[in-house]
Every structure is written in C-alpha cells, then in structure tokens.
Scaffold this motif. Structure first.
Motif, PDB file in Angstrom:
ATOM      1  N   UNK A 167       0.856  -1.177   0.000  1.00  0.00           N
ATOM      2  CA  UNK A 167       0.000   0.000   0.000  1.00  0.00           C
ATOM      3  C   UNK A 167       0.900   1.237   0.000  1.00  0.00           C
ATOM      4  N   UNK A 168       0.925   2.011  -1.095  1.00  0.00           N
ATOM      5  CA  UNK A 168       1.868   3.130  -1.167  1.00  0.00           C
ATOM      6  C   UNK A 168       1.658   4.198  -0.107  1.00  0.00           C
ATOM      7  N   UNK A 169       0.412   4.446   0.287  1.00  0.00           N
ATOM      8  CA  UNK A 169       0.158   5.474   1.289  1.00  0.00           C
ATOM      9  C   UNK A 169       0.579   4.996   2.675  1.00  0.00           C
ATOM     10  N   UNK A 170       0.273   3.752   3.011  1.00  0.00           N
ATOM     11  CA  UNK A 170       0.705   3.195   4.293  1.00  0.00           C
ATOM     12  C   UNK A 170       2.236   3.172   4.368  1.00  0.00           C
ATOM     13  N   UNK A 171       2.882   2.814   3.278  1.00  0.00           N
ATOM     14  CA  UNK A 171       4.340   2.704   3.278  1.00  0.00           C
ATOM     15  C   UNK A 171       5.022   4.032   3.562  1.00  0.00           C
ATOM     16  N   UNK A 172       4.317   5.117   3.274  1.00  0.00           N
ATOM     17  CA  UNK A 172       4.897   6.436   3.518  1.00  0.00           C
ATOM     18  C   UNK A 172       5.191   6.663   4.999  1.00  0.00           C
ATOM     19  N   UNK A 173       4.466   5.978   5.881  1.00  0.00           N
ATOM     20  CA  UNK A 173       4.753   6.089   7.315  1.00  0.00           C
ATOM     21  C   UNK A 173       6.157   5.580   7.646  1.00  0.00           C
ATOM     22  N   UNK A 174       6.672   4.665   6.843  1.00  0.00           N
ATOM     23  CA  UNK A 174       7.989   4.085   7.116  1.00  0.00           C
ATOM     24  C   UNK A 174       9.126   4.719   6.343  1.00  0.00           C
ATOM     25  N   UNK A 175       8.826   5.729   5.534  1.00  0.00           N
ATOM     26  CA  UNK A 175       9.863   6.370   4.719  1.00  0.00           C
ATOM     27  C   UNK A 175      10.944   6.978   5.621  1.00  0.00           C
ATOM     28  N   UNK A 176      12.185   6.600   5.340  1.00  0.00           N
ATOM     29  CA  UNK A 176      13.365   7.102   6.061  1.00  0.00           C
ATOM     30  C   UNK A 176      13.407   6.665   7.523  1.00  0.00           C
ATOM     31  N   UNK A 177      12.602   5.655   7.887  1.00  0.00           N
ATOM     32  CA  UNK A 177      12.651   5.104   9.242  1.00  0.00           C
ATOM     33  C   UNK A 177      13.369   3.758   9.205  1.00  0.00           C
ATOM     34  N   UNK A 178      14.073   3.440  10.274  1.00  0.00           N
ATOM     35  CA  UNK A 178      14.848   2.206  10.313  1.00  0.00           C
ATOM     36  C   UNK A 178      14.096   1.058  10.984  1.00  0.00           C
ATOM     37  N   UNK A 179      13.415   1.335  12.066  1.00  0.00           N
ATOM     38  CA  UNK A 179      12.792   0.264  12.842  1.00  0.00           C
ATOM     39  C   UNK A 179      11.389  -0.032  12.322  1.00  0.00           C
ATOM     40  N   UNK A 180      11.343  -0.626  11.118  1.00  0.00           N
ATOM     41  CA  UNK A 180      10.074  -0.952  10.469  1.00  0.00           C
ATOM     42  C   UNK A 180      10.108  -2.405  10.020  1.00  0.00           C
ATOM     43  N   UNK A 181       9.012  -3.121  10.257  1.00  0.00           N
ATOM     44  CA  UNK A 181       8.823  -4.471   9.731  1.00  0.00           C
ATOM     45  C   UNK A 181       7.834  -4.367   8.576  1.00  0.00           C
ATOM     46  N   UNK A 182       8.208  -4.952   7.435  1.00  0.00           N
ATOM     47  CA  UNK A 182       7.384  -4.833   6.237  1.00  0.00           C
ATOM     48  C   UNK A 182       6.764  -6.181   5.875  1.00  0.00           C
ATOM     49  N   UNK A 183       5.477  -6.171   5.533  1.00  0.00           N
ATOM     50  CA  UNK A 183       4.833  -7.381   5.028  1.00  0.00           C
ATOM     51  C   UNK A 183       4.159  -7.065   3.699  1.00  0.00           C
ATOM     52  N   UNK A 184       4.028  -8.085   2.855  1.00  0.00           N
ATOM     53  CA  UNK A 184       3.406  -7.880   1.554  1.00  0.00           C
ATOM     54  C   UNK A 184       3.428  -9.153   0.739  1.00  0.00           C
ATOM     55  N   UNK A 185       3.046  -9.046  -0.523  1.00  0.00           N
ATOM     56  CA  UNK A 185       2.934 -10.219  -1.389  1.00  0.00           C
ATOM     57  C   UNK A 185       3.859 -10.081  -2.586  1.00  0.00           C
ATOM     58  N   UNK A 186       4.492 -11.203  -2.965  1.00  0.00           N
ATOM     59  CA  UNK A 186       5.204 -11.271  -4.228  1.00  0.00           C
ATOM     60  C   UNK A 186       4.201 -11.167  -5.373  1.00  0.00           C
ATOM     61  N   UNK A 187       4.701 -11.142  -6.600  1.00  0.00           N
ATOM     62  CA  UNK A 187       3.794 -11.184  -7.743  1.00  0.00           C
ATOM     63  C   UNK A 187       3.017 -12.492  -7.686  1.00  0.00           C
TER      64      UNK A 187
END
Length: 441
Positions: A167-187
C-alpha cells in the motif's frame, strides 16, 4: 484512591453492560470523565500491540489473539471491536487489577484510524500494525490522505511500525525510518498488469505527487509501485505471501508455510499475513502459526453460511461506505466456479451519519459480476433504485437483474427450487435483516 475508584466504576459498569448485552464503550467514557489521564496511570504489559487501518482491523486482531492464545500467551483485546478511546479504556481497565496493573502478557488494541492519536497520547504501543488506507466512509473520513495526516499524529517515537509494503500510502509512514517491519505479497498468479478498478488511488506518488507506475496489481491500488520522479517505491518485505491459489483455497508464506483458506479472498490473505507477522515478532514458530490458521473461520460474524429452503449460501458482510470492502466480497462471489446467484442489500447507508449519501456506490466495481459464474443478481433495500441506476452503467445484461425494495420479498424470490449457491452481500446494519429470514449453519 482516584485510580482505584475509576477502575472499580469501570468494572462495575462493564459487568452490568455484559448482562444486558451492551457497554463496551460506556464504562470507558465514564472512567475518562472521572480520571481523564487514567490510561497513563496504569501499568501495562511488555507487549502492547496496536492494529489500525481502513479495513481488516477487527479480523486481524481476532486472528492475532487466536494464534497467541493457542500458544500459551494471555491476551487482553477488544473483542467487540469498540476501537475509539472510550472502548480502549474499557478494555484496559476491565483487564487491570484494582491497583492498576494489566494482568495479561499482551495488550492487543484495535484502534480507529481517525482517533488513534487520542488513544496513543496515553498508551505507547511497542508494535503498531497499519493494514491499509482506502476510501472509507467519505462523509466521516474524507479522503485517505486526510486520514493519513490524522494517523501520523498517533505514531510514537520508539514504536516499531509493522507496515503493508504493497500500500503506497501506508508505506509512507515508514519512509526514512529504520525500525520498520514490512509485510506484503510477491507477484501472484491472480495479479494484473493493468488496473482493474473503478478508480485509481495509486495514480500519483504520495511522496512527491508525480505520476507513479506499477509492475503488478494485486487488487485496486495494492501492488508493486515505483515513482520514476523521486524514487519512492515498494519496500522489500520481511514476511511475504509467496503464492496464492484461490481456486484451491491455499496460500504460501515465505515459500515455506502453507495455510488453507476458509475464505478464498485476497483481502483475507492480507489479514492472515498481518497476524502471522505479529505472531512471528512475538516469538511464535511459523509452522505453529500456519497450523493455527488452517481453515480458520472468523468468529466476528462477518462471514456466515446459511440455508434458504433447499439452497445454501454465504453472507459476506462489507464495511459501510467502503468500496474496496464491497469489491472483495464481489470478487469472492464472481470467482465461485460452481455457479451462484448474488444478492446485494443496501437498506442503510451508515450507522452514524444519516446523510443518505450513495456516491460511494459508484466506486464499487460491480462489473465483476459480469462473470459467467454469476446467474441472477438480486438488488434489495431502501436504496434499490440507486443500486439499479449504478448497474445501468455496467455491462451486465438487464435481464439478469431483479429489484426489490422490500428485503423480505427479495428473500422470498430467492427461496425457490433453484440449486445455485447464494452470496448475500451487505453491511453491518443490514445483515440482521437478512439473517432473520434464513437458517444459520
């Protein structure tokens, strides 16, 4: 003494509320009047996990609680989904000792995205899951970017963010932050190269406002994106859906853990992945999580199987005034290969804002029901004429559509000798009107 009295009053009101089937917010409302900063005066457990976003909060929290409880963790969580500060206060104080110490290992909080900044003024989550930001209840929430600004104020220093990378808008919360865990789907095999949606909220980069491109779409604006102007792009993921077979009803996480799906929905697999991510962070083994989630059926009443005469069906409860929630329900119905009839009820627009605004119907991709898997389409409820007008702008043949303002007449029409499965799609306020006429399984 003030803390003691406040907790006592909250517990008493909560007890009375349970007896009469109400009271998930009112006890906290009174507690906050007695002691406005009560949440900052209680002793909280080591893990404080918060979940917010436009869609999937309640389901994700239920799944997290299920996994953690199955693995020996004591969890305090707001089962009723009462997710504003009053409901959270009820949750915390109801699970605290009279001295103000929450007794569980983990405090798990579902939080309304607009009002999270008020709750987390007093409670600092150790982990903060943000599932997605969609067009949602426009009368109440305006645009997703407005909700982003409100949600941004709820993020505390030192809190580990757990974000949906797709989600591009949600991901903006983590921009330039280090302590972030990311989840998502491959193609995924179900992906498309072009957008298949009634609108495009991923057209422009949320960081620089320039046009953004996608290499693949999972659904709506959820996918793999890249801005060629500023370089903003989807982040690599820590926990990943590596494959999905919706026809077969299974998903793979991290190419290792297979989970069978009770609800064959892309929307559902993200909720499962969110819960999986939290459980792994807490220390639960991936194989154990997969075992706990196999064929898991939500207990929150949003997916209910039923019988109508000789026919069987599933009620899919979509969120009020939330087009993506409806899209996901339509996607499930349109993919049912054995063939089905679909009933859509819009008898109430909102549980809170009585504006009769139906503009959100035009954001729903009803053309998905053009599928050869779908037979008759029954439209019902007070707003049936608005629904019918919306369907005139689809490519669905008019002879497949039946309209009934009276829900009972619509149910009577479906109670026939036909054998096709029924998918009933409606919102929280209207589901009881349908369930009153059918037999639950």
């Amino acid at each position: 003494m003030k803390v003691f009295i406040t907790i006592l009053v909250c517990k008493l009101l909560r007890f009375v509320g349970k007896l009469i089937g109400k009271g998930s917010s009112f006890p906290g409302q009174i507690a906050l009047k007695l002691c406005p900063d009560i949440l900052s005066r209680v002793t909280l457990p080591e893990y404080i996990i918060a979940v917010t976003g436009s869609n999937g909060k309640t389901s994700t929290v239920e799944m997290i609680a299920h996994i953690l409880s199955k693995n020996g963790k004591s969890v305090s969580w707001n089962r009723e989904g009462s997710n504003q500060i009053e409901g959270v206060t009820t949750l915390v104080l109801s699970n605290a000792t009279m001295g103000g110490k929450v007794k569980s290992d983990i405090l798990l909080i579902e939080s309304d995205e607009r009002f999270a900044r008020y709750t987390f003024k007093y409670i600092k989550p150790t982990h903060y899951v943000i599932t997605n930001l969609y067009r949602d209840q426009l009368t109440r929430n305006g645009h997703p970017e407005w909700v982003f600004d409100a949600l941004k104020d709820s993020i505390c220093d030192g809190t580990q963010l757990i974000l949906n990378a797709d989600d591009p808008l949600v991901s903006l919360f983590g921009k330039d932050k280090e302590d972030v865990i990311w989840f998502g789907a491959d193609k995924l095999s179900s992906d498309t190269e072009t957008l298949e949606s009634a609108y495009n909220d991923g057209a422009y980069c949320p960081a620089c406002r320039k046009p953004m491109t996608y290499s693949t779409y999972h659904y709506n604006h959820i996918g793999h994106y890249n801005c060629t102007s500023c370089g903003y792009k989807r982040h690599d993921t820590d926990y990943t859906i590596t494959s999905v077979d919706l026809d077969g009803g299974e998903m793979m996480i991290d190419s290792k853990y297979r989970i069978t799906l009770a609800l064959k929905s892309l929307y559902n697999i993200y909720n499962i992945l969110s819960a999986y991510t939290v459980a792994r962070i807490v220390g639960i083994d991936g194989a154990e999580i997969a075992s706990d989630m196999n064929d898991y059926v939500l207990k929150n009443g949003r997916v209910i199987t039923f019988e109508l005469g000789r026919r069987r069906g599933t009620l899919l409860t979509s969120k009020h005034e939330n087009s993506i929630s409806y899209d996901q329900s339509l996607r499930v119905a349109s993919a049912y290969k054995e063939g089905c009839d679909v009933m859509i009820i819009v008898d109430a627009v909102s549980r809170k804002y009585f504006t009769s605004d139906v503009s959100w119907l035009w954001d729903i991709d009803f053309d998905m029901l053009k599928s050869e898997n779908v037979g008759e389409i029954v439209l019902a409820g007070k707003y049936v004429n608005d629904l019918a007008l919306r369907f005139e702008y689809t490519d669905i043949p008019a002879e497949k559509i039946r309209c009934f303002e009276d829900i009972n007449e619509a149910v009577n029409y479906l109670d026939s000798d036909r054998k096709e499965y029924i998918y009933a799609i409606t919102c929280f306020s209207d589901k009881g009107k349908f369930l009153a006429r059918v037999k639950g399984e």
